[in-house]
Every structure is written in C-alpha cells, then in structure tokens.
Design a protein around this motif. Structure first.
Motif, PDB file in Angstrom:
ATOM      1  N   ALA A  75       0.918  -1.221   0.057  1.00  0.00           N
ATOM      2  CA  ALA A  75       0.041   0.052  -0.047  1.00  0.00           C
ATOM      3  C   ALA A  75       1.039   1.113  -0.143  1.00  0.00           C
ATOM      4  CB  ALA A  75      -0.963   0.059   1.287  1.00  0.00           C
ATOM      5  N   VAL A  76       0.397   2.261  -0.673  1.00  0.00           N
ATOM      6  CA  VAL A  76       0.923   3.567  -0.723  1.00  0.00           C
ATOM      7  C   VAL A  76       0.405   4.763  -0.503  1.00  0.00           C
ATOM      8  CG1 VAL A  76       2.890   2.669  -2.447  1.00  0.00           C
ATOM      9  CG2 VAL A  76       0.841   3.965  -3.206  1.00  0.00           C
ATOM     10  N   ALA A  77       0.634   5.736   0.042  1.00  0.00           N
ATOM     11  CA  ALA A  77      -0.085   6.970   0.211  1.00  0.00           C
ATOM     12  C   ALA A  77       0.562   8.086  -0.832  1.00  0.00           C
ATOM     13  CB  ALA A  77      -0.124   7.654   1.753  1.00  0.00           C
ATOM     14  N   GLU A  78      -0.400   8.763  -1.396  1.00  0.00           N
ATOM     15  CA  GLU A  78       0.149   9.353  -2.542  1.00  0.00           C
ATOM     16  C   GLU A  78      -0.244  11.056  -1.964  1.00  0.00           C
ATOM     17  OE1 GLU A  78       0.446   6.776  -6.430  1.00  0.00           O
ATOM     18  OE2 GLU A  78      -1.228   8.218  -6.532  1.00  0.00           O
ATOM     19  N   CYS A 109       4.361   4.199   2.679  1.00  0.00           N
ATOM     20  CA  CYS A 109       4.138   2.977   1.985  1.00  0.00           C
ATOM     21  C   CYS A 109       4.292   1.908   3.255  1.00  0.00           C
ATOM     22  CB  CYS A 109       5.384   2.571   1.419  1.00  0.00           C
ATOM     23  SG  CYS A 109       6.932   2.269   1.774  1.00  0.00           S
ATOM     24  N   LEU A 110       3.633   0.817   3.223  1.00  0.00           N
ATOM     25  CA  LEU A 110       3.572  -0.415   4.055  1.00  0.00           C
ATOM     26  C   LEU A 110       3.203  -1.478   3.151  1.00  0.00           C
ATOM     27  CD1 LEU A 110       0.746  -1.426   4.720  1.00  0.00           C
ATOM     28  CD2 LEU A 110       0.903   0.720   6.484  1.00  0.00           C
ATOM     29  N   GLN A 111       3.774  -2.555   3.726  1.00  0.00           N
ATOM     30  CA  GLN A 111       3.426  -4.031   3.220  1.00  0.00           C
ATOM     31  C   GLN A 111       2.656  -4.753   4.051  1.00  0.00           C
ATOM     32  OE1 GLN A 111       6.617  -6.489   1.546  1.00  0.00           O
ATOM     33  NE2 GLN A 111       5.541  -8.073   1.613  1.00  0.00           N
ATOM     34  N   LEU A 112       1.520  -5.198   3.806  1.00  0.00           N
ATOM     35  CA  LEU A 112       0.596  -6.068   4.724  1.00  0.00           C
ATOM     36  C   LEU A 112       0.462  -7.370   4.250  1.00  0.00           C
ATOM     37  CD1 LEU A 112      -1.366  -6.101   7.120  1.00  0.00           C
ATOM     38  CD2 LEU A 112      -3.121  -4.922   5.441  1.00  0.00           C
ATOM     39  N   THR A 113       0.754  -8.368   5.104  1.00  0.00           N
ATOM     40  CA  THR A 113       0.593  -9.758   4.773  1.00  0.00           C
ATOM     41  C   THR A 113      -0.456 -10.578   5.545  1.00  0.00           C
ATOM     42  OG1 THR A 113       2.912  -9.853   4.314  1.00  0.00           O
ATOM     43  CG2 THR A 113       2.222 -11.849   4.630  1.00  0.00           C
ATOM     44  N   GLY A 162       1.046   8.527   9.089  1.00  0.00           N
ATOM     45  CA  GLY A 162       1.246   7.106   9.374  1.00  0.00           C
ATOM     46  C   GLY A 162       0.119   6.425  10.114  1.00  0.00           C
ATOM     47  N   ARG A 163      -0.233   7.416  11.053  1.00  0.00           N
ATOM     48  CA  ARG A 163      -1.575   6.814  11.979  1.00  0.00           C
ATOM     49  C   ARG A 163      -2.744   6.555  11.013  1.00  0.00           C
ATOM     50  NH1 ARG A 163      -2.579   6.773  17.080  1.00  0.00           N
ATOM     51  NH2 ARG A 163      -1.049   8.034  17.584  1.00  0.00           N
ATOM     52  N   ARG A 164      -3.141   7.262   9.840  1.00  0.00           N
ATOM     53  CA  ARG A 164      -4.130   7.068   8.919  1.00  0.00           C
ATOM     54  C   ARG A 164      -3.594   5.842   8.204  1.00  0.00           C
ATOM     55  NH1 ARG A 164      -3.511  12.550   8.287  1.00  0.00           N
ATOM     56  NH2 ARG A 164      -2.609  12.214   6.215  1.00  0.00           N
ATOM     57  N   MET A 165      -2.398   5.677   7.898  1.00  0.00           N
ATOM     58  CA  MET A 165      -2.073   4.347   7.043  1.00  0.00           C
ATOM     59  C   MET A 165      -2.265   3.143   8.001  1.00  0.00           C
ATOM     60  SD  MET A 165       1.141   5.242   4.688  1.00  0.00           S
ATOM     61  CE  MET A 165       0.963   3.702   3.961  1.00  0.00           C
ATOM     62  N   PHE A 166      -1.867   3.145   9.245  1.00  0.00           N
ATOM     63  CA  PHE A 166      -2.140   2.045  10.135  1.00  0.00           C
ATOM     64  C   PHE A 166      -3.557   1.824  10.415  1.00  0.00           C
ATOM     65  CE2 PHE A 166       2.342   1.598  10.916  1.00  0.00           C
ATOM     66  CZ  PHE A 166       2.364   0.328  11.454  1.00  0.00           C
ATOM     67  N   GLU A 167      -4.154   2.825  10.806  1.00  0.00           N
ATOM     68  CA  GLU A 167      -5.811   2.684  10.599  1.00  0.00           C
ATOM     69  C   GLU A 167      -6.292   1.989   9.690  1.00  0.00           C
ATOM     70  OE1 GLU A 167      -6.878   6.637  11.524  1.00  0.00           O
ATOM     71  OE2 GLU A 167      -6.664   6.432  13.524  1.00  0.00           O
ATOM     72  N   TRP A 168      -5.952   2.301   8.271  1.00  0.00           N
ATOM     73  CA  TRP A 168      -6.439   1.498   7.155  1.00  0.00           C
ATOM     74  C   TRP A 168      -5.840   0.194   7.233  1.00  0.00           C
ATOM     75  CZ3 TRP A 168      -3.395  -0.896   3.451  1.00  0.00           C
ATOM     76  CH2 TRP A 168      -4.287  -1.396   2.434  1.00  0.00           C
ATOM     77  N   ALA A 169      -4.806  -0.151   7.725  1.00  0.00           N
ATOM     78  CA  ALA A 169      -4.208  -1.515   7.411  1.00  0.00           C
ATOM     79  C   ALA A 169      -4.857  -2.154   8.727  1.00  0.00           C
ATOM     80  CB  ALA A 169      -2.712  -1.366   7.777  1.00  0.00           C
ATOM     81  N   ILE A 170      -5.065  -1.650   9.902  1.00  0.00           N
ATOM     82  CA  ILE A 170      -5.896  -2.561  10.813  1.00  0.00           C
ATOM     83  C   ILE A 170      -7.142  -2.850  10.465  1.00  0.00           C
ATOM     84  CG2 ILE A 170      -6.683  -2.399  13.171  1.00  0.00           C
ATOM     85  CD1 ILE A 170      -4.103  -0.504  13.806  1.00  0.00           C
ATOM     86  N   GLU A 171      -7.853  -2.100   9.697  1.00  0.00           N
ATOM     87  CA  GLU A 171      -9.094  -2.101   9.298  1.00  0.00           C
ATOM     88  C   GLU A 171      -9.036  -3.204   8.120  1.00  0.00           C
ATOM     89  OE1 GLU A 171     -12.868  -2.587   9.050  1.00  0.00           O
ATOM     90  OE2 GLU A 171     -12.001  -1.635  10.482  1.00  0.00           O
ATOM     91  N   ALA A 172      -8.294  -3.257   7.210  1.00  0.00           N
ATOM     92  CA  ALA A 172      -8.244  -4.333   6.285  1.00  0.00           C
ATOM     93  C   ALA A 172      -7.760  -5.609   6.761  1.00  0.00           C
ATOM     94  CB  ALA A 172      -6.912  -3.901   5.357  1.00  0.00           C
ATOM     95  N   CYS A 173      -7.170  -5.855   8.023  1.00  0.00           N
ATOM     96  CA  CYS A 173      -7.132  -7.284   8.459  1.00  0.00           C
ATOM     97  C   CYS A 173      -8.395  -7.269   9.151  1.00  0.00           C
ATOM     98  CB  CYS A 173      -5.947  -6.875   9.644  1.00  0.00           C
ATOM     99  SG  CYS A 173      -4.293  -6.703   9.121  1.00  0.00           S
ATOM    100  N   ARG A 174      -9.002  -6.613   9.707  1.00  0.00           N
ATOM    101  CA  ARG A 174     -10.401  -6.835  10.144  1.00  0.00           C
ATOM    102  C   ARG A 174     -11.374  -7.371   9.226  1.00  0.00           C
ATOM    103  NH1 ARG A 174     -10.898  -2.466  13.182  1.00  0.00           N
ATOM    104  NH2 ARG A 174     -10.115  -3.212  15.317  1.00  0.00           N
TER     105      ARG A 174
END
Length: 136
Positions: free
Chosen positions: A41-44, A52-56, A86-98
């Motif tokens: 995932a990237v933020a533009e 950016c971050l990688q989610l597995t 960074g906080r917004r990206m993590f919130e998105w990633a956590i929600e994607a995991c959920r």
C-alpha cells in the motif's frame, strides 16, 4: 516501485541495506503482486508516493486457525512525518486485517527505532513477544 524503494532507503537503517535501482526489486514486486495474501500500500500526494507499507495475511493453526495480519516496511517521507499520515495508514491497514477476518495484527520493529516503538504503542500495539532473526 522505484518510489517505494526510495522511501525504504530514506532512513538511518534503510540507507545501509537498500539499493535503489537494483533489479532484484522487480522480482520481489512481482511475487508480492501475484500473492493474494500480500498488499503493498502507498499513500500519494499530488502524484508523489509519500508513504508505504506491506501487509501480509498469514493463515495459522494456533488459536483455532486464526489469521494474522503482519505489517512491515512502513515508511513515511521525511517531509510528511508528524502529520498523522502514518496513523491514517495504520488505521487503514488494521481495518483491512479486520475485513479479512484476522484475529490480530502484528509487526516487528528494529530496536534502534525508539520513536517508532512509541508510535506503535500509541496505536495500541503491545511489546508482548521478543522477536529474533537469523540472516541467511
């Protein structure tokens, strides 16, 4: 992809281990893209990659077959640190995991990054385990 690699190289640890322009990144990107349990995932901002971050998504047998989300390779462009990105990206990633049915989200963080540790703790992460690595 070159913008992501540039972000990975733009910090104290990445500067010594990343090599922007190396063709090995193309094969890694292709493998990530082909795996449905991987998200890069990237933020533009105005067409420029600024995060950016990688989610597995990891299936497992323990905890009654629980899935885990693993967040890695998190980087925010130096000019965007401290803006909440960074906080917004993590919130998105956590929600994607959920949304994928994960029962927990985990990450590793280098011991040389105390500011990152504080950030992750502010998001609710707990240093509950000691991580170990073996270079091959």
């Amino acid at each position: 992809m070159p913008a992501i690699v540039a972000l990975l190289a733009d910090d104290m640890l990445g500067a010594g281990r990343e090599v922007p322009g190396d063709p090995a990144y193309e094969a890694a990107f292709a493998a990530i893209e082909a795996d449905p349990n991987q998200l890069l995932a990237v933020a533009e901002e105005i067409g420029r990659v600024v995060g950016c971050l990688q989610l597995t998504f990891i299936p497992g047998l323990s905890r009654k077959g629980m899935w885990r989300g693993q967040i890695e390779s998190v980087r925010i462009a130096s000019g965007h640190r401290g803006t909440g990105l960074g906080r917004r990206m993590f919130e998105w990633a956590i929600e994607a995991c959920r949304a994928r049915g994960c029962g927990l989200v985990q990450l590793t963080t280098d011991k040389a990054r105390p500011e990152a540790h504080r950030f992750y703790e502010s998001l609710g992460f707990v240093a509950s385990h000691e991580g170990m690595k073996l270079a091959l």
